[in-house]
Scaffold this active site. Structure first.
Site, short mmCIF file in Angstrom:
data_model
loop_
_atom_site.label_atom_id
_atom_site.label_comp_id
_atom_site.label_asym_id
_atom_site.label_seq_id
_atom_site.Cartn_x
_atom_site.Cartn_y
_atom_site.Cartn_z
N GLY A 189 26.72 100.17 5.84
CA GLY A 189 26.48 99.52 4.56
C GLY A 189 27.67 99.55 3.64
N LYS A 190 28.89 99.41 4.21
CA LYS A 190 30.10 99.54 3.41
C LYS A 190 30.83 98.22 3.20
CE LYS A 190 30.85 104.28 5.07
NZ LYS A 190 31.76 105.20 5.81
N VAL A 191 30.85 97.35 4.21
CA VAL A 191 31.59 96.10 4.11
C VAL A 191 30.75 94.93 4.60
CG1 VAL A 191 33.83 97.23 4.44
CG2 VAL A 191 32.62 96.28 6.41
N HIS A 193 31.66 95.86 -0.02
CA HIS A 193 32.96 95.23 -0.20
C HIS A 193 32.91 93.85 0.45
CE1 HIS A 193 34.60 98.89 -1.83
NE2 HIS A 193 34.24 99.57 -0.75
N ASP A 236 33.42 104.50 1.14
CA ASP A 236 32.28 105.34 0.80
C ASP A 236 31.80 105.15 -0.64
OD1 ASP A 236 31.99 106.43 3.29
OD2 ASP A 236 33.04 108.30 2.84
#
Length: 359
Positions: free
Chosen positions: A315-317, A287, A271
């Protein structure tokens, strides 16, 4: 916290010290990733199928994180692998610049690592009698692993002692755990403690649900005692945890995640990308690398908080350099970590020292 020094349990049933000693007779031995070279077997597994191939690719991704000189590596730990024999493995990752930030459960950091840092041990269950019998002996069970409850209460009281020594103000879990590391430097009985080594190497540790552990008992006692005496007390600031970890993400740029288990620690680190965007850093990188080792299922919509592919939709990794490994982590982490240690990319890595960001 109950006083167990009177050796009683249940109604007034005396504890059978001989039986307790018998059940706590075989210590868990933590694996030494330096003592064997896993590269040949990981290479061979990479040419297989199923979970073997997944592990081979996950290990390659972790090595790529270490070889990428711009990458900050975040170790994420949930579950009980530390109690089960991986404690020294994680400590070696810190000692050899193979991780730069840690996000973990309170149990991993307090009930397992700090606990052993104080000189206590985990034990293999040679047999599993009725759990009511274990309770009568003050033995706590983690699957086939035992903990002496009386020793665990020493951990609780030590946390309380540290809290009592601090200025009464808000602390992030990182700041409090750093005080725990400082305590182990001065009073600890184990060199290979993750908490101690993280303090010495400026590797910040975050526990987003810190009081969900033995620390909670000691901290509650600190607040209750202080309130009774009319004096101020320290508090944990969970918002500061999120802010500090997001600050590291913003400063670090390129990041890679090595995740054992999932749940709150996994969500917390992922997050940070979204939080950075909300703070106006719309150019923040997702990430870049991600590995998750878990036995969780996807069919209930959870999988310890989603697969890595699913996390990409938030939209995190990065979907290009990620690998799920569906395996019990204690059986595969020694291979992954030994492979990475012996390939030696860590030797050319710069020390990040992210804890100094908050000095």
């Amino acid at each position: 916290m109950t006083d167990t020094l009177n050796k009683t349990a249940g109604a007034n049933a005396p504890i059978n010290d001989n039986r307790k000693a018998e059940l706590l007779s075989k210590q868990v031995k933590h694996i030494d990733i330096k003592s064997f070279d896993a590269r040949p077997i990981v290479d061979a597994m990479s040419d297989m199928s199923f979970t073997s191939r997944d592990l081979g690719r996950a290990t390659k991704i972790y090595n790529d994180m270490l070889a990428d000189k711009d990458c900050t590596v975040v170790l994420v730990i949930a579950g009980s692998t530390s109690a089960g024999g991986c404690m020294d493995l994680y400590a070696e990752l810190v000692r050899n610049k193979m991780v730069d930030v840690i996000v973990a459960t309170g149990a991993t950091i307090v009930d397992m690592d700090f606990f052993e840092g104080l000189g206590h041990k985990h034990y293999q269950a040679l047999e599993v009698p009725d759990d009511d019998t274990l309770r009568s002996l003050y033995i706590d069970r983690i699957y086939d692993t035992y903990i002496d409850e009386e020793q665990l209460q020493d951990c609780d009281f030590t946390i309380n002692k540290i809290a009592e020594s601090l200025e009464p103000k808000p602390y992030s879990s990182r700041a409090f755990i750093r005080e725990m590391g400082k305590y182990l430097v001065e009073h600890g009985k184990k060199d290979n403690s993750l908490v101690k080594l993280a303090y010495e190497h400026d590797v910040p540790i975050f526990c987003p649900a810190f009081v969900d552990s033995s620390a909670g008992f000691g901290l509650v006692k600190h607040q209750v005692d202080a309130a009774k005496e009319g004096r101020p007390y320290m508090v944990l600031d969970a918002i500061a945890d999120f802010r500090e970890l997001t600050q590291i993400k913003i400063e670090a740029g390129t990041t890679g995640l090595l995740m054992i288990g999932g749940g709150v620690p996994k969500n917390f680190i992922q997050d940070t990308v979204v939080c950075a965007e909300i703070l106006g850093h719309e150019d923040v990188e997702v990430h870049k690398y991600a590995v998750q080792i878990t036995v969780a299922d996807v069919r209930d919509g959870a999988c310890s908080s989603s697969t890595l592919q699913e996390a990409a939709s938030w939209g995190k990794v990065n979907t290009g350099i990620e690998q799920m490994v569906f395996a019990e982590a204690g059986s595969v982490m020694p291979l992954l970590a030994s492979d990475a240690y012996h390939r030696g990319h860590w030797k050319d890595r710069a020390k990040r020292g992210w804890a100094k960001l908050f000095a």
